[in-house]
Design an enzyme around this catalytic site. Structure first.
Site, PDB file in Angstrom:
ATOM      1  CB  CYS A   1      -0.972  -0.048   1.173  1.00 51.12           C
ATOM      2  SG  CYS A   1      -2.378   1.058   0.982  1.00 51.12           S
TER       3      CYS A   1
ATOM      4  CG  HIS B   1      -3.388  -3.676   3.323  1.00 49.23           C
ATOM      5  ND1 HIS B   1      -2.375  -3.047   4.008  1.00 49.23           N
ATOM      6  CD2 HIS B   1      -4.073  -2.696   2.687  1.00 49.23           C
ATOM      7  CE1 HIS B   1      -2.440  -1.745   3.808  1.00 49.23           C
ATOM      8  NE2 HIS B   1      -3.461  -1.487   3.014  1.00 49.23           N
TER       9      HIS B   1
ATOM     10  CD  GLU C   1      -0.666  -5.586   5.818  1.00 44.74           C
ATOM     11  OE1 GLU C   1      -0.649  -6.140   4.698  1.00 44.74           O
ATOM     12  OE2 GLU C   1      -0.899  -4.375   5.973  1.00 44.74           O
TER      13      GLU C   1
END
Lengths: 221, 80
Positions: free
Chosen positions: A87, A195, A197
């Site tokens: 990002c 994302h 994660e």
């Protein structure tokens, strides 16, 4: 796997990224503040997290890309160490010249924050080897400036060299050729707007992000 | 204090780079009844207070290093 996560003023996904790395690899990363001029020795993996570094002043990622620590990150990338920008981290890596192109305001002008489907377009990199080529995965995005732009020659080269890692499988932000993530020439730097994660454990609503970190650990441990 | 001068650096998106913000502004102007508006492009004006005598080359270097992203933007320098 010895890792570090870079922290800029305005980073807000640094802890999520550190958590994901720690949960998958069993080793917590070093958190490195933007004013540092050196990174820990013998790093295998450097994460550049999401957020709004420096309040997105001038352009997203522009100020962070010129912060002291980035000189060390650029050097580490040149040594072949794995660098993942997520990002805002992707924006920082393009602004720092580690990846080609730029990320512009979303074509629809809206901040887009939702789960999106991605097609895996490269399954041979340090980061993507545990995904299957052409597999569709679901990963969340949360960004205002994710509209990937580069000139036609650069886009052709990225595609020709297999450096598009992920493509959006649905309309998201107007990105050229639906690009959601790209690899550097040597394949050791990945920038992506979604994302991974945020999808490490079932409790988060899915685990499609987990294999990215597992692949890095397999390749680098 | 040494003499200063003001330098204006205007940063604009390159032709052909889609400017969704500009497009929205043009649409809003049309909504206000300004029928003659075909398009709008949004840029930035950066006003630098620098030491008098700073060379154009130095300002150009600043623009390329930071002020503009030359992948998508052009810049124009106005010096006294």
């Amino acid at each position: 796997m010895k890792s570090a996560v870079i922290v800029f003023p305005g980073s807000n996904c640094d802890r999520d990224l550190a958590d994901a790395i720690a949960k998958v690899t069993g080793h917590a990363p070093a958190m490195i503040w933007h004013r540092e001029t050196m990174l820990p020795a013998n790093l295998d993996f450097i994460g550049v997290p999401g957020g709004f570094s420096y309040g997105d002043y001038l352009r997203s990622g522009a100020m962070a890309a010129r912060s002291p620590v980035m000189q060390a990150v650029i050097k580490a990338a040149g040594e072949g160490r794995a660098v993942l920008g997520i990002c805002n981290g992707f924006q920082v890596l393009t602004e720092a010249g580690l990846l080609p192109g730029a990320l512009m305001r979303n074509a629809g002008l809206n901040f887009v924050c939702r789960q999106v489907r991605l097609d895996v377009a490269n399954s041979q990199s340090v980061f993507t080897s545990l995904y299957a080529m052409g597999e569709t995965i679901t990963i969340p995005v949360a960004h205002h400036d994710g509209n990937y732009t580069a000139d036609a020659a650069t886009l052709d080269r990225l595609e020709g060299e297999g450096r598009v890692a992920f493509r959006y499988a649905e309309p998201v932000n107007g990105s050229a050729r639906d690009i959601a993530g790209i690899l550097s020439e040597d394949g050791n730097v990945l920038g992506m707007m979604p994302h991974p994660e945020r999808l490490i454990e079932a409790e988060q609503g899915g685990t499609d992000g987990r294999r990215l970190f597992e692949a890095a650990m397999l390749a680098l441990a | 204090m040494a003499a200063r001068m003001i330098v204006n650096v205007t940063v604009t998106l390159k032709n052909g780079v889609l400017d969704p913000q500009g497009r929205a502004i043009a649409a809003a102007l049309k909504g206000l009844g300004f029928d003659g508006v075909a398009d709008a492009r949004v840029g930035k004006l950066i006003v630098l207070d620098v030491a008098e005598g700073t060379s154009r080359e130095t300002i150009e270097y600043m623009a390329k290093q930071l002020l503009a992203n030359t992948v998508i933007e052009n810049f124009r320098i106005e010096m006294p």
